[in-house]
Write an enzyme that holds these catalytic residues in place. Structure first.
Site, PDB file in Angstrom:
ATOM      1  N   LYS A  21     -47.899 -26.156  97.575  1.00 55.40           N
ATOM      2  CA  LYS A  21     -46.702 -25.845  96.818  1.00 55.40           C
ATOM      3  C   LYS A  21     -46.867 -24.515  96.114  1.00 55.40           C
ATOM      4  CE  LYS A  21     -45.763 -29.361  93.902  1.00 55.40           C
ATOM      5  NZ  LYS A  21     -45.443 -28.763  92.290  1.00 55.40           N
ATOM      6  N   SER A  22     -48.143 -24.378  95.510  1.00 56.78           N
ATOM      7  CA  SER A  22     -48.176 -23.031  94.848  1.00 56.78           C
ATOM      8  C   SER A  22     -48.086 -21.694  95.658  1.00 56.78           C
ATOM      9  CB  SER A  22     -49.612 -22.893  94.261  1.00 56.78           C
ATOM     10  OG  SER A  22     -49.828 -24.019  93.425  1.00 56.78           O
ATOM     11  N   GLY A  97     -42.301 -26.886  87.075  1.00 51.96           N
ATOM     12  CA  GLY A  97     -42.892 -26.110  85.991  1.00 51.96           C
ATOM     13  C   GLY A  97     -43.168 -24.556  86.556  1.00 51.96           C
ATOM     14  N   ARG A 125     -41.331 -29.638  78.554  1.00 52.41           N
ATOM     15  CA  ARG A 125     -42.678 -29.015  78.502  1.00 52.41           C
ATOM     16  C   ARG A 125     -42.730 -27.603  77.772  1.00 52.41           C
ATOM     17  NH1 ARG A 125     -44.397 -29.324  84.596  1.00 52.41           N
ATOM     18  NH2 ARG A 125     -46.164 -28.647  83.809  1.00 52.41           N
ATOM     19  N   SER A 170     -53.943 -20.899  82.395  1.00 51.19           N
ATOM     20  CA  SER A 170     -52.812 -21.424  83.122  1.00 51.19           C
ATOM     21  C   SER A 170     -52.354 -20.315  84.190  1.00 51.19           C
ATOM     22  CB  SER A 170     -51.682 -21.977  82.188  1.00 51.19           C
ATOM     23  OG  SER A 170     -50.526 -21.818  82.795  1.00 51.19           O
ATOM     24  N   ASP A 318     -55.016 -30.671  88.587  1.00 62.86           N
ATOM     25  CA  ASP A 318     -53.636 -31.527  89.353  1.00 62.86           C
ATOM     26  C   ASP A 318     -54.326 -32.564  90.029  1.00 62.86           C
ATOM     27  OD1 ASP A 318     -51.682 -30.065  88.485  1.00 62.86           O
ATOM     28  OD2 ASP A 318     -51.610 -29.101  90.321  1.00 62.86           O
ATOM     29  N   LYS A 345     -48.120 -32.167  81.517  1.00 63.90           N
ATOM     30  CA  LYS A 345     -47.531 -31.745  82.872  1.00 63.90           C
ATOM     31  C   LYS A 345     -46.469 -32.420  82.995  1.00 63.90           C
ATOM     32  CE  LYS A 345     -51.057 -29.196  84.233  1.00 63.90           C
ATOM     33  NZ  LYS A 345     -50.652 -27.969  84.445  1.00 63.90           N
ATOM     34  N   ARG A 349     -50.104 -36.855  81.438  1.00 68.38           N
ATOM     35  CA  ARG A 349     -51.259 -37.697  82.523  1.00 68.38           C
ATOM     36  C   ARG A 349     -52.238 -38.291  81.846  1.00 68.38           C
ATOM     37  NH1 ARG A 349     -50.101 -33.381  87.373  1.00 68.38           N
ATOM     38  NH2 ARG A 349     -48.273 -33.903  87.885  1.00 68.38           N
TER      39      ARG A 349
HETATM   40  C1  S3P Z   1     -49.565 -24.154  89.335  1.00 69.33           C
HETATM   41  C2  S3P Z   1     -50.460 -24.154  88.118  1.00 69.33           C
HETATM   42  C3  S3P Z   1     -50.972 -25.483  87.409  1.00 69.33           C
HETATM   43  C4  S3P Z   1     -50.709 -26.571  88.168  1.00 69.33           C
HETATM   44  C5  S3P Z   1     -49.333 -26.867  88.671  1.00 69.33           C
HETATM   45  C6  S3P Z   1     -48.900 -25.581  89.786  1.00 69.33           C
HETATM   46  C7  S3P Z   1     -49.125 -22.999  89.946  1.00 69.33           C
HETATM   47  O1  S3P Z   1     -50.399 -25.609  86.158  1.00 69.33           O
HETATM   48  O2  S3P Z   1     -50.874 -27.632  87.298  1.00 69.33           O
HETATM   49  O3  S3P Z   1     -49.229 -28.008  89.448  1.00 69.33           O
HETATM   50  O4  S3P Z   1     -48.876 -23.201  91.023  1.00 69.33           O
HETATM   51  O5  S3P Z   1     -49.275 -22.116  89.284  1.00 69.33           O
HETATM   52  P1  S3P Z   1     -50.708 -24.677  84.761  1.00 69.33           P
HETATM   53  O6  S3P Z   1     -51.100 -23.203  85.510  1.00 69.33           O
HETATM   54  O7  S3P Z   1     -49.618 -24.457  84.082  1.00 69.33           O
HETATM   55  O8  S3P Z   1     -52.046 -25.118  84.319  1.00 69.33           O
END
Ligand code: S3P
Length: 433
Positions: A21-22, A97, A125, A170, A318, A345, A349
């Site tokens: 996903k990222s 997010g 959030r 983050s 995660d 989150k 969680r």
């Molecule tokens: C993500 C970063 C993480 C993760 C999220 C995806 C990303 O959040 O928890 O599911 O794709 O950059 P944070 O960067 O806010 O910790």
């Protein structure tokens, strides 16, 4: 919708989790501001993808979905750094997010008005963490709650670089600032308190952006252009984590998870599970889409309790709910600390995991920044809630696979956010014996 999961005498499966996903989100967003056309395959599935692609389309980006040689392909027509257009309505980030925080980096930089919002979870959030640095860069941005919550409204453009010491580790915050940095005058630097996933900086560099890394400091300068980049997205280690825990914690299991991204900034779950004594083999290591990937083979393991804290936390953030399920089956105590980010989150969680596991009979208690799990519980099926959170729904399903009797998960469709095929794959993993 409720779903009931029953245990199984044996688990035996080969699973291919969805695309990461990222990486998918970054592949879409960065290609959208590149010069040229890019093809992205193995794109993530689920509601979060709809959210990211919808926001980019709202900014005038043309994204076509097709099947080429049997492979689902997204063709992204890059608009260049100056080609986005003012959206005629608000942008909707749904439950995602990553969409809201990364797209906000873009919106702050554009010479037009825009509004972004999301579902009720996302509207609760914290957004001040991005609004503070974006304002320091010169963005005109407002949000509910004195600039701490979405909807967020931007009257963007005219940004200048800053040097910013990040208060939280983050990747979403880091990426938001680096994306805004692509449009800013001068240099933009972020200093990370601990390393988080590095897909943004990797991908920007592969597209020709000038990104330097010097220890915890990352610096980006405005490029004259970004080159489009075809990307085959590796499978998501965060989706793989459910199967790794299922295989390690179940008394009679062997599961192969294929094509999983093993970027070191994401493999905290492998490090922790190995520390717990999990029997995981990493096979067929290869490069996919400028990211390392591999097949992971996990077998029933004698797990032991561990401490999970410090710098590994952003690399495993995660996966902590499902690791708590593994910990409930280990010998001895597991302590998770330094993980207060879990509270902000898709759900809280810490509370959600502890409530669910306690409902199934595990000995677990909340702390401010984590939880303490006494291992060796025999889980008993019960009704548990997903709290509308995909990772909690799936973690509880894995607990249900290990528990005696039936475990019913409320609001199970939450899993559709990242892993719509999860429930079918869960049933397929049960070997007929
Ligand atoms: C993500 C970063 C993480 C993760 C999220 C995806 C990303 O959040 O928890 O599911 O794709 O950059 P944070 O960067 O806010 O910790």
């Amino acid at each position: 919708m409720e779903r009931t999961v029953h245990g199984s005498a044996r688990l035996e499966a080969t699973v291919v989790p969805p695309g990461d996903k990222s990486i998918s989100h970054r592949a879409a967003l960065l290609n959208a501001i590149s010069d040229g056309q890019a093809k992205v395959t193995n794109f993530c599935v689920g509601d979060d993808r709809t959210s990211m692609l919808g926001c980019l389309r709202g900014l005038g980006v043309e994204i076509e979905e097709s099947v080429e040689d049997g492979i689902e392909t997204f063709t992204i027509n890059g608009m260049g750094l100056d080609g986005l257009s003012e959206p005629s309505d608000y942008l909707y980030a749904g439950n995602s997010g990553t969409t809201m925080r990364l797209v906000s980096g873009l919106l702050a930089s554009q010479p037009f008005f825009s509004v972004i919002t999301g579902d009720s979870s996302l509207r609760g959030r914290p957004m001040k963490r991005i609004l503070t640095p974006l304002s320091m860069m010169g963005a005109q941005v407002m949000g509910r709650g004195g600039g701490s919550l979405a909807p967020l409204a931007f009257d963007g453009g005219g940004l200048h670089g800053i040097e910013y010491e990040m208060p939280v580790a983050s990747a979403q915050l880091k990426s938001c600032i680096l994306i805004a940095g692509l449009f800013s005058e001068g240099e933009t630097s972020v200093i990370q308190p601990a390393e988080s996933r590095d897909h943004t900086e990797r991908m920007m560099a592969s597209m020709g952006a000038d990104v330097d890394k010097d220890g915890p400091r990352l610096t980006v300068r405005r490029p004259s252009r970004l080159a489009s980049l075809d990307i085959q997205v590796p499978c998501d280690i965060s989706g793989a984590a459910f199967w790794l825990v299922a295989g390690a914690a179940h008394p009679n299991a062997r599961i192969t998870v294929q094509g999983v991204g093993i970027n070191p900034s994401r493999t905290g779950v492998l490090d922790v599970l190995r520390d717990m004594g999990a029997n995981i083999a990493v096979e067929n290591v290869r490069e996919v889409g400028n990211e390392p990937s591999a097949d992971l083979v996990v077998e029933t393991s004698n797990l032991r309790g561990v401490e999970i804290s410090g710098d590994v936390i952003p690399r495993v953030i995660d996966e902590l709910p499902v690791l708590a399920v593994a910990a409930s089956q280990a010998t001895g105590q597991t302590v998770i600390r330094d993980a207060s980010e879990l509270r902000v989150k898709e759900s809280d969680r810490i509370a959600a995991t502890v409530t669910g596991l306690a409902g199934l009979g595990a000995k677990v208690r909340e702390t401010e920044d984590g939880m303490i799990i006494e291992g060796g519980s025999r889980l008993r099926g019960a009704e548990v809630a997903s709290f509308g959170d995909h990772r909690i729904a799936m973690s509880m399903a894995i607990a249900g696979l290990i528990a005696d009797g039936a475990t019913t998960i409320g609001d199970s469709e939450a899993a559709d956010v990242s892993y719509p095929a999860f429930w079918d794959e869960l049933e397929n993993a049960k070997a007929r014996v």
